[in-house]
Write a protein that holds these residues in place. Sequence first.
Motif, PDB file in Angstrom:
ATOM      1  N   ARG A   1      32.674  52.712  -5.982  1.00 40.93           N
ATOM      2  CA  ARG A   1      32.479  52.976  -7.402  1.00 40.93           C
ATOM      3  C   ARG A   1      31.096  52.456  -7.763  1.00 40.93           C
ATOM      4  N   THR A   2      30.261  53.304  -8.346  1.00 43.48           N
ATOM      5  CA  THR A   2      28.891  52.877  -8.617  1.00 43.48           C
ATOM      6  C   THR A   2      28.755  52.372 -10.049  1.00 43.48           C
ATOM      7  N   VAL A   3      27.655  51.655 -10.287  1.00 37.10           N
ATOM      8  CA  VAL A   3      27.403  51.115 -11.625  1.00 37.10           C
ATOM      9  C   VAL A   3      27.252  52.230 -12.669  1.00 37.10           C
ATOM     10  N   PRO A   4      26.378  53.215 -12.428  1.00 38.00           N
ATOM     11  CA  PRO A   4      26.241  54.250 -13.470  1.00 38.00           C
ATOM     12  C   PRO A   4      27.510  55.065 -13.686  1.00 38.00           C
ATOM     13  N   ALA A   5      28.250  55.338 -12.618  1.00 36.65           N
ATOM     14  CA  ALA A   5      29.492  56.104 -12.785  1.00 36.65           C
ATOM     15  C   ALA A   5      30.484  55.309 -13.631  1.00 36.65           C
ATOM     16  N   THR A   6      30.513  53.995 -13.434  1.00 35.15           N
ATOM     17  CA  THR A   6      31.416  53.158 -14.222  1.00 35.15           C
ATOM     18  C   THR A   6      31.025  53.200 -15.695  1.00 35.15           C
ATOM     19  N   ILE A   7      29.717  53.075 -15.942  1.00 36.59           N
ATOM     20  CA  ILE A   7      29.262  53.138 -17.333  1.00 36.59           C
ATOM     21  C   ILE A   7      29.620  54.499 -17.928  1.00 36.59           C
ATOM     22  N   GLY A   8      29.349  55.552 -17.159  1.00 33.47           N
ATOM     23  CA  GLY A   8      29.622  56.904 -17.644  1.00 33.47           C
ATOM     24  C   GLY A   8      31.086  57.121 -17.964  1.00 33.47           C
ATOM     25  N   GLN A   9      31.954  56.586 -17.126  1.00 34.50           N
ATOM     26  CA  GLN A   9      33.382  56.839 -17.316  1.00 34.50           C
ATOM     27  C   GLN A   9      33.981  55.977 -18.409  1.00 34.50           C
TER      28      GLN A   9
END
Lengths: 406, 409
Positions: B342-350
Amino acid sequence: MRTLEPFADSKLLLSIMKHRLVWVMALSTVALLPGISGGATIKGSDTMVVLNQRFAEVYARESKSPAFEVTGGGSGTGIAALLNGMTEIAASSRPIKAEEAAQFLVKTGGAVIEIPVAMDAIAIFVHRTNELPAISIPQLAAVFAGKIRNWKELGGPDRPIVVYSRENNSGTYAFFKEHVLKDADFFGKAQTLPGTAAVINAVARDPTGIGYGGIGYAKGIRVLPVSTKERAQPVEPTEQSAADGSYPISRYLYYYSTASAMRTPQVGALVQWILGDAGQAVVNETGSFPLPKEKRISVTQQVGGWVATAAPAIPPAHASSATASTRPIPAPTAAAAAAAPAVAPTPVAVDPLRLVERESNVTRREASVAEREASVVGREMKLTEREAALAQREEEAMARRTSARR
Amino acid sequence: MEAFTEIQSGIPADPAVRGVLGDLLAADERRAEQAAVAGMRIVAGGVVALVLCLFLFVFREAWPLMSGQVTTARKYAPVTAGQFEGMTHEERAKYLRVEPARLLQLSPEAVTQLAALRDAETREASSQPDAGVNAASWQNLLFPRQWNGYDRPEYIWQPNSKTPKFNIMPLLVGSLRICFMALAVALPLGFAAALFVSQFASPKVREWVKPVVELLAGCPTVVIGFFGLLVVASMVQATFGLTIRLNAFVAGMCVALAVIPTVFSISEEALSGVSESFRDAARALGADEWQSALRVVVPAAAPGLMAAALLGIGRALGETMIAMMVSGNAAALDLSLFASARTVPATIGQELAETVIGGVHYRVLFLLGAMLFAVCFVTNLLGSWVLSRLRAVPAPMADPVAEEARLAR
């Protein structure tokens, strides 16, 4: 299970694309709202996106009114949008949280209105070749918490289990966590996918996979029967088993809205239509389950006064004392009742014991209906006036522009 | 005034100096130019200010968390109706978590409901075994902790749990794994393609290959993600016989597809920018094409290649959509490339869309955003430092013209 979607992939693409689109759409909705008359939106649950779209489509065709705009993004996102005034209706596959309801009170000064619109069973998806006969709730909890990691432990072949879950803004995620995992954490290595369609897609390609999601999406995979306990009789998710509570993980799908939005003819009429036979037929088409009739009428009665409803009598699996006690149940206010548009109760077979009570309700309601109708007429006249004024202003603007050009 | 005009328009104000050029320009044309220059200045200044504002905004939102003012620890102190009556207005507002001014506007029924909701909320939260723990302290953000219900200390990211857990290590490691994999694929391919196109390809081939690779940059990442999800993931799984279909390896390969055009364009430009005289000199000394390309052109273009690699890192770290779709998004700390990430930007995006603004989860996501910002800043700084070092060292084959001039002296 009948679904109207030709294939799951298009749903998947949609559900993924919308993550970026959600903001664009939300912004453009806000930008367009004053421009387009009746550009009301339904936003929220990914589980309900297809259902909402069908509602909007069929309703627009039948009532010849402007279509609702439908977007997904997750139940939490929908409720947040309702809080921020960015949507008229928030679709949610989980009941609203105490914290959200409190924010709502702070922000609007009124209670949020809860309307169950359909029933749904959360199905357990496995690959088509998976021969496991059934699974029990404790086993499910162990699998999704990462305590059981091999199909062997469930009586299957010696293969690791790959767990597919949903993002944490998903209502399905929240419901599953509360009712299956009993609020324990999901397995850290569970893959979280955007949308039920993505889960279906992943499980359909993975013989070792297991996932969960709304029954309406079940296609191309096998749905496991579920039992409440290790030795209990496994139950298939069907309309019947969901309604009588024998299928252990069934739930209501909700619309949340504000008193002021519900008072607009557009939103109020849509909700009324959905709770009627025509709307519930649409629910059936999309693969979710229609509300049981007795639940429908009690909802309609309460919606008649436009007040927040407590969730109607819930099958045992839903009853979580925590959420039930935190539910806001405000008293119906006379002002709200008077200002709301007319709602005719759906004629259905009724329980004789409740008849007397209901009859008195009906008389009361009829009186308020007359009052309300008068106010609707008044409002319509005001609208015509405003439209005339607008037209005039536009003409003036045109004249000014042409003179300026000269 | 004259001097000002001169600076503004770049045209000498003195008529004698201005000469033919000045006469050719009509007075209002000049005025229009001045206006355009002023406009550009304002726009440029605005852009700089905007970037600065963005920077400040992200850090401001994350600051309360960084400085330890935020806590998730809850203690339930029941407030009876009598006690509530006895409270001052400010105390009530604080207890109900409402602005005092807003509380005045709420109806008595609304206040009663709100009190009931707040009571239920805190009782529920504080009934959890770990309710007294502050999950948002630096200790718990960065180091493992043995939470209730776990057998050993673990790095756990579970922001929506009844007891939220915000350990960011799984996300950082997830981002690094995917970034590493993406660079491992994109850098060799991007450099090789650039070298081929700039040094060996015939003009006709170059005419075709260059736009086609650059076309990839215009490909929406959601399309790459979808392709990865359906095609690449299945292929990799079948090839390596993997259990976990969506993993850092597949995600890295797909992110590489987005990184390659960046690396390719910049390095191709750098390689083509090397003076023809370098190659001529190398060939005059008897080097073949391959030797002149590898030993002369590549070292001369090294700063440009470095810049390409750094921009590639930035692109790979910041890539959201592909990582979100293909990585499987499991927030477990795992060093294997074949495990889900799980990446940092994907976490922020989700997750950002559904957080309560100003809440702990919101602040943690902004902390992640600030970190991403900082990492990109440091990478760029490091990059430009390396670039300046590379430029400062005299190249083995300096500019032949300058060399000739030096020798002549």
